[in-house]
Design an enzyme around this catalytic site. Structure first.
Site, PDB file in Angstrom:
ATOM      1  N   HIS A  68       1.002  -2.026   6.154  1.00  0.00           N
ATOM      2  CA  HIS A  68       2.432  -2.319   6.050  1.00  0.00           C
ATOM      3  C   HIS A  68       3.119  -1.309   5.148  1.00  0.00           C
ATOM      4  CE1 HIS A  68       2.286  -4.196   1.949  1.00  0.00           C
ATOM      5  NE2 HIS A  68       1.067  -4.567   2.318  1.00  0.00           N
ATOM      6  N   GLU A  77       5.541  -7.318   5.173  1.00  0.00           N
ATOM      7  CA  GLU A  77       4.305  -8.060   4.896  1.00  0.00           C
ATOM      8  C   GLU A  77       4.373  -8.765   3.558  1.00  0.00           C
ATOM      9  OE1 GLU A  77       0.146  -8.626   3.305  1.00  0.00           O
ATOM     10  OE2 GLU A  77       1.839  -7.503   2.479  1.00  0.00           O
ATOM     11  N   GLU A  78       5.031  -8.142   2.590  1.00  0.00           N
ATOM     12  CA  GLU A  78       5.058  -8.691   1.236  1.00  0.00           C
ATOM     13  C   GLU A  78       5.848  -9.986   1.137  1.00  0.00           C
ATOM     14  OE1 GLU A  78       3.207  -7.855  -0.996  1.00  0.00           O
ATOM     15  OE2 GLU A  78       2.690  -5.747  -0.864  1.00  0.00           O
ATOM     16  N   ASP A 102       6.321  -1.894   3.678  1.00  0.00           N
ATOM     17  CA  ASP A 102       7.218  -2.439   2.653  1.00  0.00           C
ATOM     18  C   ASP A 102       6.467  -2.597   1.341  1.00  0.00           C
ATOM     19  OD1 ASP A 102       5.675  -4.634   3.748  1.00  0.00           O
ATOM     20  OD2 ASP A 102       6.998  -5.994   2.631  1.00  0.00           O
ATOM     21  N   ASP A 156      -5.767  -2.835   3.567  1.00  0.00           N
ATOM     22  CA  ASP A 156      -4.838  -3.442   2.613  1.00  0.00           C
ATOM     23  C   ASP A 156      -5.572  -4.105   1.460  1.00  0.00           C
ATOM     24  OD1 ASP A 156      -2.377  -4.178   1.596  1.00  0.00           O
ATOM     25  OD2 ASP A 156      -2.130  -5.909   2.912  1.00  0.00           O
ATOM     26  N   HIS A 186       1.894  -4.803  -7.376  1.00  0.00           N
ATOM     27  CA  HIS A 186       3.145  -5.536  -7.609  1.00  0.00           C
ATOM     28  C   HIS A 186       3.683  -5.384  -9.019  1.00  0.00           C
ATOM     29  CE1 HIS A 186       2.352  -8.556  -4.054  1.00  0.00           C
ATOM     30  NE2 HIS A 186       2.079  -7.300  -3.742  1.00  0.00           N
TER      31      HIS A 186
END
EC number: 3.4.11.4
Length: 410
Positions: A78, A175-176, A80, A198, A380
């Site tokens: 992903h 995805e997040e 994003d 991932d 994150h």
């Protein structure tokens, strides 16, 4: 090494933060900036059938170079980044030959990436690390995965002596915020199985993940002038704390690991008249997962009974489920990835994901999809980093999985 560094930095320099409060796909217009760049890059390296749809889902094909039937496999990441922390104006720092000591990310703000707190750093002494400057996340989740997939496809195109069947690649938005697979066209993708790139630490190989749900609990109050409030005012914020304190205190992310589930309070918004609590609920075991949801409903009912009023309400919504149920019947796809790692001198770390990936939803959509490491750590947040050597190894794993799949079906 420089080639993969340059490609990764070109991706993380583009802000692609997703937005859970948006109803569009992708949830932010800025995700198109990287999506369109990836389409151009896939065409440039020689991929076929490169497409991007109206929701920014990207797909492309590397045709088979063998004259016999081989299952079509896929690799997915992903583009994003998490809304938990800003991904705008990322200023990467490259730490060569890491010495195992503290890394000063930002001297002015006294932000330090330290192995005394993040012990995994010590796994990478002597390696080249890419970090942030402490003011943004890095975006290795999951631009490292995209970097690895594009680089692997480029390598296979330039080295046709490596035999492989048809390979499909897919890049997704959002995805997040839990929507990465929502509009993924599994039939169009046309793979027999796939792998999300991932994961985190080198060697990770995962085919179990949390069952996941979200909950919104609202407590209603009544506003009255505080000078005349006795017996009349109902302060919803105080009542909301009753709900918080009714959940098991140690069943939270900071007190759990492995297969242990949790309740996680992610947001509070409150005034006297109404307070809203947002939770995520996680458990690998389906029965325990259902029990967690039932417990929250019971607490709401019990508190309403206690206060003889419908002060509390709850809204529960399932988000995704444990992919183990869908992958176990086709465990050979995990075995191939494990064999690929071992053949490259990588110790497989087969463990449950304490989270979710696009692969969990895709598995329930008919595309079994285990998860392979992408190499990054501390996702994150400002302490995120990725060892370049881990990205290089992930590229090798992708190529070896493709080669082994072709060999097993020859």
């Amino acid at each position: 090494m420089q080639h993969i560094i340059d490609r990764f930095i070109s991706y993380i320099s583009i802000d692609t933060e997703s937005d859970p409060n948006s109803n569009t796909t992708p949830s932010t217009k800025k995700q198109w900036n990287l999506a369109n760049k990836l389409v151009d890059e896939l065409k440039t390296i020689g991929m076929s059938d490169v497409s991007i749809d109206e929701n920014a889902y990207i797909m492309a094909t590397l045709p088979s170079n063998v004259d016999y039937d081989v299952p079509t496999i896929g690799f997915i990441s992903h583009f994003d980044t998490s809304p938990d922390f800003t991904g705008a104006n990322v200023k990467p720092q490259i730490i060569e030959n890491y010495d195992g000591k503290d890394i000063v990310l930002n001297k002015k703000q006294d932000i330090v990436l330290s192995p005394s707190y993040f012990e995994d750093l010590l796994l990478y002494k002597g390696k080249t690390l890419i970090t942030t400057d402490g003011t943004t996340l890095l975006g290795a989740d999951d631009k490292a995965g995209i970097t690895e997939i594009v680089t692997a496809m480029e390598y296979l195109i330039n080295n046709p002596h490596i035999k492989h069947g048809k390979i499909r690649v897919g890049f997704t938005p959002d995805e997040e915020i839990g929507r990465g697979a929502h509009k993924f066209d599994v039939d169009k993708f046309g793979a027999d199985w796939a792998y999300t790139m991932d994961g985190s630490q080198i060697g990770e190989l995962e085919y179990e993940n949390f069952n996941a749900a979200g909950a919104v609990i609202k407590a209603k109050g009544k506003i009255v002038h505080p000078g005349y409030a006795k017996g009349k005012m109902i302060n919803s914020m105080y009542y909301a704390t009753e709900f918080i304190n009714s959940l098991p205190r140690l069943e939270t992310p900071e007190h759990t690991e492995g297969y242990q589930g949790f309740f996680h309070l992610t947001k509070i918004e409150g005034k006297v008249e109404e307070t809203s609590l947002q939770y995520i609920i996680r458990d690998h075991d389906k029965e325990k997962f259902e029990a967690r949801k039932s417990l929250m409903e019971k607490i709401v009912n019990d508190l309403n009974t206690k206060f003889e009023s419908d002060i509390f309400s709850i809204e529960l919504k399932d988000q995704y489920f444990n992919m183990k149920e869908k992958v176990e019947p086709v465990m050979h796809i995990v075995d191939i990835a494990e064999e690929a790692m071992k053949s490259l001198g990588i110790k497989p770390l087969i463990k449950p994901i304490r989270g979710g990936t696009d692969g969990s939803q895709l598995s329930y959509m008919g595309l079994p999809c285990p998860n392979i490491f992408a190499g990054g750590h501390n996702f994150h947040g400002r302490y995120e980093y990725v060892p370049v050597e881990s990205m290089q190894k992930a590229v090798e794993v992708i190529c070896k999985v493709a080669e082994l799949t072709a060999t097993k079906y020859s």
